[in-house]
Scaffold this active site. Sequence first.
Site, mmCIF file in Angstrom:
data_model
loop_
_atom_site.group_PDB
_atom_site.id
_atom_site.type_symbol
_atom_site.label_atom_id
_atom_site.label_comp_id
_atom_site.label_asym_id
_atom_site.label_seq_id
_atom_site.Cartn_x
_atom_site.Cartn_y
_atom_site.Cartn_z
ATOM 1 N N ASP A 1 -3.802 2.366 -5.276
ATOM 2 C CA ASP A 1 -2.506 2.402 -4.566
ATOM 3 C C ASP A 1 -2.202 1.154 -3.752
ATOM 4 O OD1 ASP A 1 -3.929 2.769 -2.118
ATOM 5 O OD2 ASP A 1 -2.285 4.023 -1.383
ATOM 6 N N GLU A 2 -2.959 0.087 -3.953
ATOM 7 C CA GLU A 2 -2.664 -1.115 -3.161
ATOM 8 C C GLU A 2 -2.992 -2.392 -3.927
ATOM 9 O OE1 GLU A 2 -5.339 -1.909 0.175
ATOM 10 O OE2 GLU A 2 -6.645 -0.345 -0.579
ATOM 11 N N ASP B 1 0.863 -1.193 0.000
ATOM 12 C CA ASP B 1 0.000 0.000 0.000
ATOM 13 C C ASP B 1 0.898 1.242 0.000
ATOM 14 O OD1 ASP B 1 -3.119 0.800 1.102
ATOM 15 O OD2 ASP B 1 -1.537 2.284 1.301
HETATM 16 P P1 TTP Z 1 -5.199 5.131 1.245
HETATM 17 O O1 TTP Z 1 -4.198 4.065 0.909
HETATM 18 O O2 TTP Z 1 -6.297 4.777 2.199
HETATM 19 O O3 TTP Z 1 -4.470 6.386 1.891
HETATM 20 P P2 TTP Z 1 -3.069 7.023 1.524
HETATM 21 O O4 TTP Z 1 -2.309 6.218 0.533
HETATM 22 O O5 TTP Z 1 -3.269 8.462 1.167
HETATM 23 O O6 TTP Z 1 -2.330 7.015 2.941
HETATM 24 P P3 TTP Z 1 -1.748 5.757 3.735
HETATM 25 O O7 TTP Z 1 -0.277 6.042 3.875
HETATM 26 O O8 TTP Z 1 -2.455 5.781 5.051
HETATM 27 O O9 TTP Z 1 -2.025 4.535 2.926
HETATM 28 O O10 TTP Z 1 -5.871 5.665 -0.077
HETATM 29 C C1 TTP Z 1 -5.162 5.799 -1.291
HETATM 30 C C2 TTP Z 1 -5.601 7.045 -2.029
HETATM 31 O O11 TTP Z 1 -7.000 7.005 -2.248
HETATM 32 C C3 TTP Z 1 -5.340 8.316 -1.233
HETATM 33 O O12 TTP Z 1 -4.026 8.821 -1.461
HETATM 34 C C4 TTP Z 1 -6.409 9.240 -1.744
HETATM 35 C C5 TTP Z 1 -7.552 8.321 -2.121
HETATM 36 N N1 TTP Z 1 -8.584 8.376 -1.078
HETATM 37 C C6 TTP Z 1 -9.637 9.288 -1.244
HETATM 38 O O13 TTP Z 1 -9.698 10.004 -2.247
HETATM 39 N N2 TTP Z 1 -10.587 9.352 -0.263
HETATM 40 C C7 TTP Z 1 -10.559 8.591 0.871
HETATM 41 O O14 TTP Z 1 -11.441 8.707 1.749
HETATM 42 C C8 TTP Z 1 -9.466 7.656 1.026
HETATM 43 C C9 TTP Z 1 -9.372 6.802 2.269
HETATM 44 C C10 TTP Z 1 -8.523 7.588 0.023
HETATM 45 MG MG MG Z 2 -2.138 4.156 0.749
#
Ligand code: TTP
Ligand code: MG
Length: 408
Positions: free
Chosen positions: A120-121, A25
């Site tokens: 992103d994962e 992720d």
């Molecule tokens: P995430 O992997 O949940 O968050 P992240 O990558 O920003 O941070 P982390 O280091 O905690 O993993 O989500 C991936 C992308 O999806 C995030 O960069 C933006 C988008 N996203 C939204 O647009 N709205 C949301 O509510 C969430 C949770 C994510």
């Molecule tokens: Mg993330």
Amino acid sequence: MFFPMSGTDQQAPAQPVEKTILHVDMDAFFAAVEVRDCPELKGKPVVIGSPRDQRGVVSTCSYEARKFGIHSGMPSRTAAQRCPNAIFLPVRMARYQEVSEQIMEVFQRFTPYVQPLSCDEAFLDVTGSIHLFGDGPEIARKVKAAILEETGLTCSVGVAPNLFLAKIASDMNKPDGLTLVPFSEKLIPAFLAPLPIKRMWGAGGKTRAILEAHNLHTIGDLQTADPAKLAAWIGENAATAFRRRAFGIDDRAVETESEEKSISNEITFGEDETDPEVIEAHLLDLADKVGGRLRRAGFYAATTQIKVRWKDFTTITRQRRIDPPCCDDITLRETALSLLRKEGLHSPVRLIGFGVSGLRETADAPQMDLFQTSEKQTSTKREALSRAVDAIRARFGKTSIRRGSSMK
Ligand code: TTP
Ligand code: MG
């Protein structure tokens, strides 16, 4: 296949394990891409989403901004109050999509068994890659290094014997983390025990409130709870599902796009949903997403399916054949809605899903005669319309064209 994962692990009897799964992720994904593209932002609180003075929410933010209590889903105005110096930037989805494709391409080098969960994962089943690249942690290090080198971004990885544990682990040492779950079955319950229940799949608001009311806060509390009492509190099915996960049991396999014989999307509501309009709107959105994937993959579907998980965790699926097989959004939407309405919304909904199967490369049934039936003509027109919408979205962005409510 088996490899010891920690000092304590080595003293335990080794349990042979079947799989080595990675969950990767990206860290603060949208924000990290912006910082990568504009190095002056490095080290600053960066918020991606609606502007600071407008209605709308934060999509994500840099780890520097998280120190001020800002998080995804928070109103941008609240975020601006918490950190007046934060730099607000709009979402540039096309750019993140580009980077997402780069990341997915890196994963493919380590295993063909890649299941993307979002931009992103992804889960990677690297069981068969160990003889090529080293054990699970070694592959995780190589994936992290390749992503950093090729995109300039960090990610966090969980290495575990199954999907559930890998996903939990990837979140434990963010950012730039690498977390190894013990591969010994005996040690897994102890690994999970201290974690709060909210970290588990499916532990949404209401179930959690019930569990908390009975003084169950951690996964360890779930492990030691009396199964009969648990069933009385949250229902038999939910109790069984929660207990399995609490002990780290998960039999799911990584599902790859290339071998998929079906395509589906689903969403879990944050709170169990009762409003039919909201549920139907989400179902239609899922139908569009599945339709888009179907057309991109070049298939027609002969069967549609809806999936509904009710408040008490019972899950139903309802299917319908489509003749002729189709790939257009209008038919998929119509069948999705009709299946849901036929079933009826008799209880709050925890999860809703839509999928298609019976995939084929042509819409023609083998016995189709030479003359086009009226159904076939309608289906051809609808397909052309859906493909035109795809082309506009590909050129101008996903939100450039929306369906009018009359086409629901
Ligand atoms: P995430 O992997 O949940 O968050 P992240 O990558 O920003 O941070 P982390 O280091 O905690 O993993 O989500 C991936 C992308 O999806 C995030 O960069 C933006 C988008 N996203 C939204 O647009 N709205 C949301 O509510 C969430 C949770 C994510
Ligand atoms: Mg993330």
